[in-house]
Design a protein around this motif. Sequence first.
Motif, PDB file in Angstrom:
ATOM      1  N   SER A 129      -5.871  12.878   3.010  1.00 22.50           N
ATOM      2  CA  SER A 129      -5.976  12.748   1.555  1.00 22.50           C
ATOM      3  C   SER A 129      -4.723  13.158   0.812  1.00 22.50           C
ATOM      4  O   SER A 129      -4.631  12.952  -0.396  1.00 22.50           O
ATOM      5  CB  SER A 129      -7.148  13.593   1.047  1.00 22.50           C
ATOM      6  N   GLN A 185       1.388  18.858  -3.291  1.00 26.04           N
ATOM      7  CA  GLN A 185       0.362  18.703  -2.275  1.00 26.04           C
ATOM      8  C   GLN A 185       0.927  18.893  -0.870  1.00 26.04           C
ATOM      9  O   GLN A 185       0.268  19.465   0.002  1.00 26.04           O
ATOM     10  CB  GLN A 185      -0.298  17.328  -2.387  1.00 26.04           C
ATOM     11  N   ALA A 231       4.136  11.559  -1.581  1.00 31.42           N
ATOM     12  CA  ALA A 231       5.108  11.546  -2.674  1.00 31.42           C
ATOM     13  C   ALA A 231       4.912  12.706  -3.638  1.00 31.42           C
ATOM     14  O   ALA A 231       5.677  12.843  -4.598  1.00 31.42           O
ATOM     15  CB  ALA A 231       5.024  10.217  -3.428  1.00 31.42           C
ATOM     16  N   ASN A 232       3.893  13.536  -3.407  1.00 32.54           N
ATOM     17  CA  ASN A 232       3.608  14.671  -4.276  1.00 32.54           C
ATOM     18  C   ASN A 232       4.046  15.952  -3.571  1.00 32.54           C
ATOM     19  O   ASN A 232       3.369  16.434  -2.651  1.00 32.54           O
ATOM     20  CB  ASN A 232       2.112  14.724  -4.588  1.00 32.54           C
ATOM     21  N   GLU A 272       0.836  -1.188   0.000  1.00 34.31           N
ATOM     22  CA  GLU A 272       0.000   0.000   0.000  1.00 34.31           C
ATOM     23  C   GLU A 272       0.881   1.251   0.000  1.00 34.31           C
ATOM     24  O   GLU A 272       1.946   1.282   0.612  1.00 34.31           O
ATOM     25  CB  GLU A 272      -0.910   0.001   1.228  1.00 34.31           C
ATOM     26  N   PRO A 273       0.447   2.288  -0.687  1.00 31.71           N
ATOM     27  CA  PRO A 273       1.240   3.530  -0.700  1.00 31.71           C
ATOM     28  C   PRO A 273       1.289   4.154   0.685  1.00 31.71           C
ATOM     29  O   PRO A 273       0.408   3.970   1.519  1.00 31.71           O
ATOM     30  CB  PRO A 273       0.486   4.413  -1.704  1.00 31.71           C
ATOM     31  N   ASP A 274       2.350   4.922   0.912  1.00 35.03           N
ATOM     32  CA  ASP A 274       2.524   5.585   2.201  1.00 35.03           C
ATOM     33  C   ASP A 274       1.428   6.629   2.427  1.00 35.03           C
ATOM     34  O   ASP A 274       0.911   7.230   1.472  1.00 35.03           O
ATOM     35  CB  ASP A 274       3.890   6.259   2.268  1.00 35.03           C
ATOM     36  N   GLN A 275       1.116   6.835   3.687  1.00 33.63           N
ATOM     37  CA  GLN A 275       0.141   7.835   4.086  1.00 33.63           C
ATOM     38  C   GLN A 275       0.787   8.781   5.084  1.00 33.63           C
ATOM     39  O   GLN A 275       1.476   8.346   6.012  1.00 33.63           O
ATOM     40  CB  GLN A 275      -1.096   7.177   4.722  1.00 33.63           C
ATOM     41  N   GLU A 276       0.564  10.061   4.880  1.00 31.97           N
ATOM     42  CA  GLU A 276       1.147  11.051   5.788  1.00 31.97           C
ATOM     43  C   GLU A 276       0.499  10.981   7.164  1.00 31.97           C
ATOM     44  O   GLU A 276       1.114  11.362   8.162  1.00 31.97           O
ATOM     45  CB  GLU A 276       0.979  12.442   5.196  1.00 31.97           C
ATOM     46  N   ASP A 317      -0.986  13.168  -0.714  1.00 36.67           N
ATOM     47  CA  ASP A 317      -0.044  12.165  -1.186  1.00 36.67           C
ATOM     48  C   ASP A 317       1.355  12.584  -0.757  1.00 36.67           C
ATOM     49  O   ASP A 317       1.874  13.610  -1.218  1.00 36.67           O
ATOM     50  CB  ASP A 317      -0.113  12.049  -2.711  1.00 36.67           C
ATOM     51  N   THR A 323       7.498   8.378   2.937  1.00 40.53           N
ATOM     52  CA  THR A 323       7.602   8.840   4.325  1.00 40.53           C
ATOM     53  C   THR A 323       8.817   8.283   5.053  1.00 40.53           C
ATOM     54  O   THR A 323       9.055   8.647   6.200  1.00 40.53           O
ATOM     55  CB  THR A 323       6.336   8.444   5.104  1.00 40.53           C
TER      56      THR A 323
END
Length: 535
Positions: free
Chosen positions: A167, A175, A171-172, A53-57, A169, A70
């Motif tokens: 919400s 954002q 990696a962005n 799963e992608p990382d979440q802040e 990202d 992260t």
Amino acid sequence: MAARGRHSETRRGRRSGRLREMKQRLFIVLALLVLGLLMVGLNAVSYVQQVREPDQEAAPIRSSYHPGATGTKAFYTLLAETGREVTRWQRPPAELITEYRNPPSTLVMIGPFRREVSEEDASMILSWVESGGRLVIIDRLPPRQLLTTSLSWTLEAKYGTEAGILSVDPANPAQMTAATPAYRPNLPSLLTRGVNAIQPSRFASTVEATRIKPPSIDAETYEGETYQAPANTGTGGDSGSSYGPPPSPTQTPFDFYDAGTGQGTGVGQPSPPPAAAPPPPVAAETPQAGEPDQTTEPPPDDAKTWFVAPFVHFTASGRAFALDFPYGEGEIVYVGDPYIVANGGITAADNAQFAVNLAAARQGLIAFNEYHHGYGEGNNRVFEYFAGTPVVAILLQVVVLGLFVIYSQSRRFARPVPAPDPDRLSKLEYVGAMAELQQRTRAFDLAMENIYADFRRRVARHFGVDNTATSRKELAAMIGERTDRDAGEVGKLMERCEDIVHGDPTDKREVLKITAELRELEDALRLSRTGRRRV
């Protein structure tokens, strides 16, 4: 002849029993091998690789092992590839004090942590810092036990906004840094060397530093003061991304060293009116001989720290964003946003240079705290290494299979049978009994059969020929050539042995003589009769 027949049948029975036992063992081994291969195949076929799963802040992984947005693996690799001595600390904090072989000089803690920083852990870390260590804390909500100083100041972390953290990202960069300007250094320092500006995220935290009254200052002349950043020293959310205009002559920056009155002058406050002219000096009385001079008195120890304050390197919205402060003989550095050193934000602005300055400001070993990220003691290294693979399931199945085999072998599966009587006679007793029996029955042919058969077998093995396919004449020629004896005489000796075995009459004296000649031939051929070493 009847005894010889029974002996041959006994040997054939033993040989067939051994063959039957070997076949049973081979079948069991092959069955276990096939079953193991089948289990491995089934695990490989049924294994479904979990999609990462992608990382979440909102739930970041700040470990230096983590390559996601992260994580801080890029920070660790940058230090290692630029020649810094860096390691991952996976032991309890108590061992920081007892480590003498290669003690770390700087401990980097990047939060949040998976393992809670307990009171005992914080106490051990602070004891290490007090003895001269350097602690770097990069976290939005640091453990309050570690955000402390030995100065007359209190430090309190102020968490930034949480709007949109679920919400966003990580990696962005667009954002993560939306509507967040870069921060410029307040003053040149060792941590801001080579840094023009750093880019934090929009979720960055700050620290509110408040000076407290030491016991040596009168409470009537003291009012608590809170640090306020000068309007032209930072580029936080209220000051823009460039330096503001210089202050007017009626404005003075915050004075950390105004300890005489306890009334610091903040930005935008008018300067105090000039003091009245002092009265004319009065001549001091000369002390009498032997009397101590009481005109001066050294300040108390708790008042010395009144003139020392935390050094603020970056500010945001009127509060400290990056600062360092002493603790005992050591130092604690705090930065309010891990995004600066995370994989997703270390390439923004001068974040990489600032990250290197944070960790490498002091010579020595740099240790990344991985213990509070869930690594090290308390975890099984084997299961940790094979986590997420079918190897763990295979190992567990092999263990279960082994226990099943042990249970099946120890479980009775048929009617009980009496245990066989143990053979209470040793091999020497058996040989002695057989020799006495042959001597009493005058069975010299049976004795000669055993002796000659053993001699012929050993000689054939010595020359590397087949005992059954080599004739007596060929074997005698080989013996004569090797021992420099007459092949004809050797052949006659062997022929006489075979005649006795086939039933020719003989006596004890002749059997002993032939046996002695056979032993002489064995010695000449250097056929050792040393017993085999049993393993």
